[in-house]
Write a protein that holds these residues in place. Sequence first.
Motif, short mmCIF file in Angstrom:
data_model
loop_
_atom_site.label_atom_id
_atom_site.label_comp_id
_atom_site.label_asym_id
_atom_site.label_seq_id
_atom_site.Cartn_x
_atom_site.Cartn_y
_atom_site.Cartn_z
N PRO A 59 2.97 5.08 6.08
CA PRO A 59 1.62 5.29 6.64
C PRO A 59 0.51 5.35 5.59
N ASP A 60 0.82 5.79 4.38
CA ASP A 60 -0.20 5.93 3.34
C ASP A 60 -0.29 4.71 2.44
N ALA A 61 0.47 3.66 2.73
CA ALA A 61 0.50 2.49 1.86
C ALA A 61 -0.75 1.63 2.06
N VAL A 62 -1.19 1.04 0.96
CA VAL A 62 -2.33 0.12 0.98
C VAL A 62 -1.80 -1.25 0.56
N LEU A 63 -1.99 -2.23 1.42
CA LEU A 63 -1.56 -3.60 1.13
C LEU A 63 -2.58 -4.24 0.20
N THR A 64 -2.15 -4.56 -1.04
CA THR A 64 -3.08 -5.11 -2.02
C THR A 64 -3.02 -6.63 -2.11
N LYS A 65 -1.81 -7.20 -2.04
CA LYS A 65 -1.65 -8.65 -2.09
C LYS A 65 -0.53 -9.06 -1.15
N ALA A 66 -0.58 -10.31 -0.71
CA ALA A 66 0.47 -10.83 0.17
C ALA A 66 0.82 -12.24 -0.26
N TYR A 67 2.10 -12.57 -0.10
CA TYR A 67 2.62 -13.88 -0.45
C TYR A 67 3.53 -14.35 0.68
N LYS A 68 3.62 -15.68 0.84
CA LYS A 68 4.46 -16.24 1.89
C LYS A 68 5.25 -17.40 1.30
N ASN A 69 6.52 -17.54 1.76
CA ASN A 69 7.31 -18.69 1.31
C ASN A 69 7.51 -19.65 2.48
N THR A 70 8.27 -20.72 2.24
CA THR A 70 8.44 -21.75 3.25
C THR A 70 9.30 -21.29 4.43
N ALA A 71 10.08 -20.23 4.25
CA ALA A 71 10.92 -19.70 5.32
C ALA A 71 10.18 -18.63 6.14
N SER A 72 8.88 -18.55 5.99
CA SER A 72 8.03 -17.56 6.68
C SER A 72 8.47 -16.13 6.37
N GLN A 73 8.82 -15.91 5.13
CA GLN A 73 9.10 -14.55 4.66
C GLN A 73 7.91 -14.11 3.83
N TYR A 74 7.63 -12.83 3.88
CA TYR A 74 6.44 -12.31 3.23
C TYR A 74 6.82 -11.33 2.12
N LYS A 75 6.13 -11.48 1.01
CA LYS A 75 6.25 -10.54 -0.09
C LYS A 75 4.95 -9.75 -0.11
N LEU A 76 5.07 -8.45 0.04
CA LEU A 76 3.89 -7.60 0.12
C LEU A 76 3.82 -6.72 -1.10
N GLU A 77 2.70 -6.74 -1.78
CA GLU A 77 2.48 -5.81 -2.88
C GLU A 77 1.67 -4.65 -2.32
N VAL A 78 2.26 -3.46 -2.39
CA VAL A 78 1.64 -2.29 -1.79
C VAL A 78 1.48 -1.20 -2.84
N ALA A 79 0.54 -0.32 -2.58
CA ALA A 79 0.30 0.83 -3.43
C ALA A 79 0.32 2.08 -2.56
N VAL A 80 1.12 3.04 -2.99
CA VAL A 80 1.18 4.34 -2.33
C VAL A 80 0.82 5.37 -3.38
#
Length: 98
Positions: A59-80
């Motif tokens: 709940p306290d996480a802040v999404l700073t960056k997001a990435y997507k690959n060809t398989a529709s998977q997401y890499k999320l860089e978060v800061a807590v």
Amino acid sequence: MKNLFLSAAIVLGGLTSFASTSSITNPIVKTVSVQDEYTEIKVVEVPTAVTDALKKAYPDAVLTKAYKNTASQYKLEVAVGDKVGSLYANADGTWIKK
């Protein structure tokens, strides 16, 4: 006396087998790592299922960056707080362990 020379020859002959060098071979191990290439996307382009899962899990996480690959998977860089990390999720919001 013959027994003394014979036993000395046997002992010295036995010790030389321990002193012999053995060749140690280093096998060549090839590793292939398959890495999905992630391309950076805007944070607003992340599906709501993924952002809802993030809010539920962290709940306290802040999404700073997001990435997507060809398989529709997401890499999320978060800061807590002062900690920063990466999370991986499918488009439906299920977490992937990597």
